[in-house]
Design an enzyme around this catalytic site. Structure first.
Site, short mmCIF file in Angstrom:
data_model
loop_
_atom_site.label_atom_id
_atom_site.label_comp_id
_atom_site.label_asym_id
_atom_site.label_seq_id
_atom_site.Cartn_x
_atom_site.Cartn_y
_atom_site.Cartn_z
N ASP A 1 -47.37 -4.48 5.74
CA ASP A 1 -48.36 -4.14 4.72
C ASP A 1 -48.17 -4.98 3.46
O ASP A 1 -48.90 -5.94 3.22
CB ASP A 1 -48.27 -2.65 4.40
CG ASP A 1 -49.33 -2.20 3.42
OD1 ASP A 1 -50.50 -2.60 3.58
OD2 ASP A 1 -49.00 -1.45 2.48
N LYS B 1 -55.34 -6.64 7.61
CA LYS B 1 -53.96 -7.09 7.80
C LYS B 1 -53.02 -5.88 7.87
O LYS B 1 -53.39 -4.79 7.40
CB LYS B 1 -53.55 -8.07 6.70
CG LYS B 1 -53.72 -7.53 5.26
CD LYS B 1 -52.58 -6.65 4.86
CE LYS B 1 -52.88 -5.81 3.65
NZ LYS B 1 -51.94 -4.70 3.51
N ALA C 1 -60.94 4.23 7.52
CA ALA C 1 -59.74 4.24 6.68
C ALA C 1 -60.14 4.12 5.21
O ALA C 1 -61.25 3.67 4.89
CB ALA C 1 -58.82 3.09 7.08
N ARG D 1 -63.64 1.97 2.41
CA ARG D 1 -64.53 2.31 1.29
C ARG D 1 -64.70 1.11 0.36
O ARG D 1 -65.81 0.79 -0.09
CB ARG D 1 -63.97 3.50 0.51
CG ARG D 1 -63.87 4.79 1.31
CD ARG D 1 -63.46 5.94 0.40
NE ARG D 1 -64.47 6.14 -0.64
CZ ARG D 1 -64.21 6.68 -1.84
NH1 ARG D 1 -62.99 7.04 -2.15
NH2 ARG D 1 -65.18 6.83 -2.71
N ILE E 1 -59.30 2.02 2.94
CA ILE E 1 -59.63 0.65 2.54
C ILE E 1 -61.06 0.29 2.93
O ILE E 1 -61.69 -0.58 2.31
CB ILE E 1 -58.62 -0.36 3.15
CG1 ILE E 1 -58.82 -1.76 2.57
CG2 ILE E 1 -58.71 -0.38 4.67
CD1 ILE E 1 -58.56 -1.88 1.10
N LEU F 1 -58.47 -0.69 11.53
CA LEU F 1 -57.72 0.22 12.41
C LEU F 1 -56.22 0.01 12.28
O LEU F 1 -55.77 -1.04 11.80
CB LEU F 1 -58.15 -0.01 13.86
CG LEU F 1 -59.63 0.19 14.19
CD1 LEU F 1 -59.91 -0.20 15.64
CD2 LEU F 1 -60.05 1.62 13.92
#
Length: 361
Positions: free
Chosen positions: A188, A103, A16, A20, A18, A80
């Protein structure tokens, strides 16, 4: 960076966006290193490695099972979709892998407890990947709020986390897909809002949680905007929050005490990577005839050696190293913190689904 001769060896489960940021954080952290990346295809794992300039020694896997079977992986970072967390988190714990979980942790607390039970049964460290807790600014803010003379008792709190997703995001992002992340903006952006409120209240659960009837849903029933009110009867404290995928960027927190007030505009992601600030006032009063104030809020700036996400990795790795090398028990603080946030998030969702009635905790 991995200056330590024996860094904690991370496997990244999922590529995903994030991941990175966290991959970079692991590289920067002095006690951690990326040793493996897994995706649903080996090609995607390879693309991630190339894009993020990972060492050619990093192992690339075309399945999550292969990474979990790697005996040279100490811990996994798992970004994930939320609906997949329980399966892979439980499996990771059973394989003895310490777990840094993106999260929101779970769809509800029952599912979350399955993961925690597995971590506890297998003696592995758990932490959710909320980065802002680990910035030194957060400790400095708590220091001010803990001073009975400067701040007093918490009376009111407001937090917000919002951004404009755009058409592509609102149609295709996993955070608006009910089968992947059914909590939407609540899971989120709302995770940060609730976490900040509970942090301000030292993780004490509220008496009641009541969603405010301003919820916006997409055509699949996923939350795009919501807000709620939390009340603590004994403390006579109230908190509110607002989270959204369809509003301008905000990451604000204000905490009003009996003697002082704290303000921070960027608590989730600091405006600058190398430092972060907040404002506080104490003993403020109107001057004669109410034509002004006796003082302005004080500006505090806190420098940090590493970005907050690298400080999160450093702390998580320190805890893992204690378990791995010294036989210490995993620190349960982070599991408790996540669980309290999860419980309140569940209550907000229950209030929305129940016609905005108060939910008692």
């Amino acid at each position: 960076m991995a200056e330590n001769e024996n860094p904690i060896r991370f496997g990244i489960m999922g590529c995903a966006e994030i991941a990175r940021k966290v991959s970079r954080a692991i590289h920067i952290s002095p006690n951690a290193a990326v040793v493996a990346v897994a995706s649903r295809s080996a090609d995607k794992a390879k693309q991630f490695a190339v894009q993020n300039k990972l060492s050619p020694n990093v192992k690339l896997y075309g399945s999550y099972e292969e990474l979990l079977d790697d005996p040279f992986v100490d811990a996994v970072y798992m970004p994930l979709p939320t609906s997949l967390h329980v399966k892979w988190a439980v499996m990771a714990a059973q394989k003895g892998k310490h777990l840094l979980l993106e999260k929101p942790t779970a769809i509800d607390v029952k599912v979350f407890d399955e993961m925690l039970d597995s971590c506890e049964a297998n003696g592995v460290q758990f932490m959710d990947a909320s980065m802002w807790y680990h910035h030194p600014r957060t400790a400095k803010m708590k220091e001010f709020m803990s001073d009975p003379e400067l701040f007093g008792r918490v009376r009111a709190i407001h937090s917000s986390s919002s951004y404009t997703g755009g058409t592509q995001f609102l149609e295709n992002n996993i955070r608006v897909k009910p089968e992947l992340d059914s909590l939407g903006a609540l899971g989120d952006a709302g995770w940060y809002c609730i976490g900040a409120i509970m942090w301000a209240m030292n993780q004490k659960l509220p008496t009641t949680v009541t969603a405010i009837p301003t919820t916006v849903l997409n055509s699949s029933g996923v939350i795009l905007t919501c807000s709620a009110s939390l009340h603590w009867t004994e403390e006579q404290t109230v908190a509110t929050f607002y989270c959204s995928f369809i509003a301008h960027e905000t990451m604000g927190l204000s905490v009003c005490g009996s003697k002082g007030t704290l303000f921070v505009e960027d608590f989730v992601i600091p405006f600058e990577e190398s430092c972060a600030g907040f404002r506080f006032s104490s003993g403020a009063e109107f001057v004669d005839m109410h034509v002004g104030w006796n003082s302005k809020p004080r500006e505090i700036e806190v420098a940090n050696e590493f970005p907050q996400e690298a400080m999160m990795i450093e702390e998580f790795s320190r805890l893992v190293k204690g378990v791995k090398d010294r036989g210490l028990r995993p620190d349960s603080k982070w599991a408790r913190t996540s669980r309290v946030t999860q419980l309140v998030m569940d209550a907000v969702k229950s209030s929305i689904d129940g016609g905005y009635k108060a939910v008692y905790l």
